[in-house]
Scaffold this motif. Structure first.
Motif, PDB file in Angstrom:
ATOM      1  N   LEU A  69     -82.836  32.854 -51.763  1.00 49.24           N
ATOM      2  CA  LEU A  69     -82.703  33.964 -52.153  1.00 49.24           C
ATOM      3  C   LEU A  69     -82.503  35.290 -51.335  1.00 49.24           C
ATOM      4  CD1 LEU A  69     -83.985  33.758 -55.855  1.00 49.24           C
ATOM      5  CD2 LEU A  69     -81.849  32.663 -54.890  1.00 49.24           C
ATOM      6  N   PRO A  89     -82.586  39.251 -49.751  1.00 49.80           N
ATOM      7  CA  PRO A  89     -82.991  40.630 -50.402  1.00 49.80           C
ATOM      8  C   PRO A  89     -81.979  41.327 -51.220  1.00 49.80           C
ATOM      9  CG  PRO A  89     -83.365  40.475 -47.814  1.00 49.80           C
ATOM     10  CD  PRO A  89     -82.623  39.332 -48.547  1.00 49.80           C
ATOM     11  N   THR A 115     -78.005  42.021 -53.200  1.00 53.70           N
ATOM     12  CA  THR A 115     -77.351  41.301 -54.318  1.00 53.70           C
ATOM     13  C   THR A 115     -76.421  39.862 -53.797  1.00 53.70           C
ATOM     14  OG1 THR A 115     -77.108  43.479 -55.176  1.00 53.70           O
ATOM     15  CG2 THR A 115     -75.761  41.856 -56.144  1.00 53.70           C
ATOM     16  N   ARG A 117     -78.729  34.791 -56.477  1.00 57.47           N
ATOM     17  CA  ARG A 117     -79.618  35.432 -57.436  1.00 57.47           C
ATOM     18  C   ARG A 117     -79.336  35.273 -58.760  1.00 57.47           C
ATOM     19  NH1 ARG A 117     -82.294  40.640 -54.428  1.00 57.47           N
ATOM     20  NH2 ARG A 117     -83.293  40.656 -56.297  1.00 57.47           N
ATOM     21  N   ARG A 145     -81.024  33.481 -61.875  1.00 62.77           N
ATOM     22  CA  ARG A 145     -81.631  34.016 -63.182  1.00 62.77           C
ATOM     23  C   ARG A 145     -80.853  33.299 -64.412  1.00 62.77           C
ATOM     24  NH1 ARG A 145     -80.773  38.879 -59.972  1.00 62.77           N
ATOM     25  NH2 ARG A 145     -78.897  39.319 -61.032  1.00 62.77           N
ATOM     26  N   PHE A 190     -87.590  32.281 -51.821  1.00 61.20           N
ATOM     27  CA  PHE A 190     -87.269  33.631 -51.374  1.00 61.20           C
ATOM     28  C   PHE A 190     -86.814  33.532 -49.778  1.00 61.20           C
ATOM     29  CE2 PHE A 190     -90.423  34.442 -54.753  1.00 61.20           C
ATOM     30  CZ  PHE A 190     -89.141  34.935 -55.766  1.00 61.20           C
ATOM     31  N   TRP A 231     -90.140  37.343 -47.604  1.00 62.55           N
ATOM     32  CA  TRP A 231     -91.301  37.822 -48.547  1.00 62.55           C
ATOM     33  C   TRP A 231     -92.230  38.358 -47.455  1.00 62.55           C
ATOM     34  CZ3 TRP A 231     -91.278  37.710 -53.797  1.00 62.55           C
ATOM     35  CH2 TRP A 231     -92.423  38.207 -54.498  1.00 62.55           C
ATOM     36  N   GLY A 263     -91.879  42.632 -51.982  1.00 66.31           N
ATOM     37  CA  GLY A 263     -91.523  41.208 -52.214  1.00 66.31           C
ATOM     38  C   GLY A 263     -91.185  41.578 -54.008  1.00 66.31           C
ATOM     39  N   TYR A 297     -87.255  41.659 -55.349  1.00 63.20           N
ATOM     40  CA  TYR A 297     -87.266  40.538 -56.515  1.00 63.20           C
ATOM     41  C   TYR A 297     -87.495  40.811 -57.824  1.00 63.20           C
ATOM     42  CZ  TYR A 297     -86.053  37.949 -52.004  1.00 63.20           C
ATOM     43  OH  TYR A 297     -85.570  37.750 -50.909  1.00 63.20           O
ATOM     44  N   GLU A 336     -85.968  38.603 -60.650  1.00 56.74           N
ATOM     45  CA  GLU A 336     -86.325  37.282 -60.314  1.00 56.74           C
ATOM     46  C   GLU A 336     -87.568  37.182 -61.175  1.00 56.74           C
ATOM     47  OE1 GLU A 336     -84.651  38.651 -58.098  1.00 56.74           O
ATOM     48  OE2 GLU A 336     -82.599  37.583 -58.282  1.00 56.74           O
ATOM     49  N   ASP A 393     -91.352  32.002 -47.570  1.00 60.61           N
ATOM     50  CA  ASP A 393     -92.018  32.851 -48.510  1.00 60.61           C
ATOM     51  C   ASP A 393     -93.511  32.464 -48.826  1.00 60.61           C
ATOM     52  OD1 ASP A 393     -91.613  30.305 -49.848  1.00 60.61           O
ATOM     53  OD2 ASP A 393     -90.412  31.060 -51.089  1.00 60.61           O
TER      54      ASP A 393
END
Ligand code: MN
Length: 243
Positions: A15, A17, A19, A23, A27, A47, A50, A56, A60, A63, A85
């Motif tokens: 995922l 950082p 948009t 992501r 969710r 991620f 991180w 982080g 996030y 999330e 991560d």
């Protein structure tokens, strides 16, 4: 599908950082199919970056909140660190209620002892990477890194990412896959005939030749929009489903 609630496995969502559709999909997965599961195992590289819980958990935040809501709903969520991560720390686990898993570890999947790993420990042909892995997991190295100013941490992380992308492009394909002997050794050591891991981005089921009999290794699919899949294990077997 009927019967007991399934156990879900996913990894290598990477995922970003910013948009992203990935992501949103993640969710939606946490608020949807994951709610009907008994347990959810996230096997690393959730991620893409991180650089500490302080940053982080802001980047996030959505999330983190969705994971906390899933745990609060009664679903057990487990997380194993990936190579992107590995700095996910105590603050994350505290706030989300997610449980940290050792890498590797053995769990029961539909009555079968199964070894779980992010998977990078098996890539033993990549010696420079294994040296970096050893160093980056040292407590003192992480302690020092976390005491650097934020801008310095960000710079180091982005240099490491671009360095790793360049290195990947220049390495022969087989070096970045698992070493068959490392896999056999680990499975024999833990006495399992099933291994589930991610990291290599080579999803599928691969036969493993063990002295105790037929065994296999299941590689989780990485997420690349629009293909965002996870595995669902239930009494009838393991199936791949879209998130
Ligand atoms: Mn990885």
């Amino acid at each position: 599908m009927t019967g007991a609630a399934p156990t879900l496995f996913l990894s290598d969502l990477h995922l970003p950082p910013q948009t992203s559709a990935l992501r949103t999909r993640f969710r939606r997965f946490l608020d949807g199919p994951a709610r009907k599961a008994a347990r959810v195992y996230i096997l690393g590289d959730l991620f893409e970056a991180w650089i500490g819980d302080d940053v982080g958990m802001q980047i996030y935040a959505a999330e983190v909140a969705a994971l906390a809501a899933l745990s609060a709903s009664g679903v057990k969520v487990y997380f194993q660190h990936g190579n992107r991560d590995f700095l996910v720390g105590e603050a994350f686990f505290d706030l989300t209620g997610v449980e940290r898993l050792a890498d590797p570890c053995v769990i029961d999947v539909s009555g079968r002892n199964t070894l779980l790993s992010h998977g990078d420990i098996f890539c033993t042909d990549d010696r420079p990477y294994q040296r970096w892995r050893w160093f980056s997991r040292q407590r003192w190295a992480q302690w020092l890194f976390m005491r650097l100013p934020l801008s310095r941490r960000q710079k180091i992380a982005s240099e490491l990412r671009s360095g790793s992308d360049t290195a990947k492009r220049n390495k022969p394909e087989n070096i970045m896959d698992v070493n068959a002997r490392a896999v056999r050794l680990s499975m024999a050591q833990f006495g399992v005939t099933q291994l589930i891991h991610g990291h290599t981005h080579r999803p599928g089921t691969y036969a493993v030749d063990l002295p105790i009999g037929p065994a296999h290794r299941i590689v989780l699919p990485d997420w690349r929009d629009p293909v965002c899949d996870y595995l669902s294990a239930h009494q009838q077997g393991i199936e791949r489903l879209p998130a």
